[in-house]
Design an enzyme around this catalytic site. Structure first.
Site, short mmCIF file in Angstrom:
data_model
loop_
_atom_site.label_atom_id
_atom_site.label_comp_id
_atom_site.label_asym_id
_atom_site.label_seq_id
_atom_site.Cartn_x
_atom_site.Cartn_y
_atom_site.Cartn_z
N THR A 61 -63.65 -12.80 -6.84
CA THR A 61 -62.45 -11.98 -7.04
C THR A 61 -62.53 -11.25 -8.38
OG1 THR A 61 -61.20 -13.53 -5.71
CG2 THR A 61 -59.93 -11.99 -7.03
N HIS A 139 -52.83 -14.71 -1.82
CA HIS A 139 -54.03 -14.04 -2.31
C HIS A 139 -54.16 -12.74 -1.49
CE1 HIS A 139 -57.83 -13.30 -4.05
NE2 HIS A 139 -58.46 -14.44 -3.82
C1 NCD Z 1 -60.42 -18.26 -2.44
C2 NCD Z 1 -59.34 -18.54 -3.46
O1 NCD Z 1 -59.56 -18.53 -4.67
O2 NCD Z 1 -58.23 -18.75 -3.00
N1 NCD Z 1 -61.55 -17.70 -3.00
C3 NCD Z 1 -61.62 -16.35 -3.12
O3 NCD Z 1 -60.88 -15.74 -3.85
N2 NCD Z 1 -62.54 -15.73 -2.39
C4 NCD Z 1 -60.70 -19.40 -1.55
C5 NCD Z 1 -61.06 -20.74 -2.14
O4 NCD Z 1 -61.10 -20.94 -3.35
O5 NCD Z 1 -61.34 -21.63 -1.33
#
Ligand code: NCD
Length: 310
Positions: A61, A139
């Site tokens: 991210t 998210h």
């Molecule tokens: C996710 C998160 O941080 O919520 N990761 C992400 O941003 N791709 C999923 C996770 O941590 O399992």
């Protein structure tokens, strides 16, 4: 060098806090612009600065937001470990930090362990806040890139049979994805998780009211053969206080045997990081979409940055 597409349909948002903000038109606008921005390098965001303020671990991210900014000529201020390396250690509140960083950057991409942190930040920020994960809350930018991948792989989202499995109670990507799927009424959603980590009814209610068919089960058996998309998630071990619930959540795994029961045109997605809930020997299967799913995150985040910085 590729050039960016038109942005005339793109709605302006002050902040990106929740998937609830996105109606069908704005989702389509983000995905269309992201499609036009794949591989683009230009100077459209020259002199704009994004601050990435991350109080929780991240690889994809944070780096994909920073890559998105840099590929468009913008700059980044990066705090990868804000919980330990910012004035939070000295006791500064999130609100005070946001007030200060608002003076240094044109937008703040925030990840924080508390549900609602992005909203608290938005209440005091003088620049747009982008929610990059608020605890077990939401998210939204991940969910947009999930739809981007589904639309690219399947040609459409309407009518897809989507099986979401794993830790649905704590997985914030699922919370945002289900909210976005409320824009696609012909979708059939199957939520596969043991009771201890099933998705709260509050989260599915909006999608159900919009006409999405939602089923809950605790095994993959019935769901797999009819799935167009299998969306696996990590057990969010940082959010568990019961060892039993944690062990229950780990039961659902995807391996070569599971893949034999998945149809030839289906795709397997995962927001990543993957721990052991998808066996690495599945990676070579063309139906394994998770690495191309993550790669699409840069284009989707370019579109979102353009939306808030315009
Ligand atoms: C996710 C998160 O941080 O919520 N990761 C992400 O941003 N791709 C999923 C996770 O941590 O399992």
């Amino acid at each position: 060098m590729a050039q960016a597409g038109t942005t005339s349909d793109l709605r302006h948002f002050d902040h990106v806090l929740s998937a609830d903000q996105f109606d069908r038109r704005s989702v389509d606008a983000v995905l269309d612009l992201a499609g036009a921005l794949v591989d683009v390098r230009d100077q459209r965001l020259t002199s704009r600065i994004a601050a990435t303020l991350f109080y929780e671990p991240s690889t994809r991210t944070r780096l994909s937001f920073e890559s998105a900014m840099l590929r468009r000529g913008g700059s980044v201020l990066s705090t990868a470990d804000a919980g330990a390396a910012s004035s939070a250690v000295k006791g500064e509140t999130l609100e005070d930090t946001i007030r200060i960083v608002s003076a240094y950057a044109d937008t703040i991409v925030l990840r924080h362990p508390e549900v609602g942190a992005a909203r608290r930040a938005a209440a005091v920020a003088t620049v747009p806040i982008i929610n990059a994960g608020d605890g077990a809350g939401e998210h939204p930018t991940q969910a947009l890139l999930d739809l981007f991948c589904m639309r690219r792989d399947h040609g459409h989202i309407d009518g897809l049979n989507i099986v979401v499995c794993g830790d649905l109670r704590n997985g914030r990507t699922v919370h945002s994805l289900v909210r976005l799927l409320a824009n696609y009424p012909a979708v059939h959603l199957t939520l596969v998780a043991p009771e201890a980590v099933q998705l709260d009814a509050d989260i599915t209610r909006v999608a159900e009211r919009a006409g999405v068919r939602v089923e809950r089960t605790d095994t993959l058996d019935m769901a797999l053969p009819r799935a167009d998309v299998v969306y696996q998630t990590r057990v969010q071990k940082e959010r568990f206080d019961s060892a039993d619930a944690y062990e229950a959540a780990r039961r659902i795994r995807i391996d070569l045997e599971t893949m034999r029961r998945v149809s030839a045109n289906a795709t397997v997605m995962h927001p990543l990081p993957r721990v052991d809930e998808i066996s690495p020997d599945v990676d070579a299967d063309p139906r394994a979409a998770y690495f191309r799913q993550a790669a699409g995150g840069v284009a989707v985040r370019m579109a979102l940055l353009e939306m808030v910085l315009r």
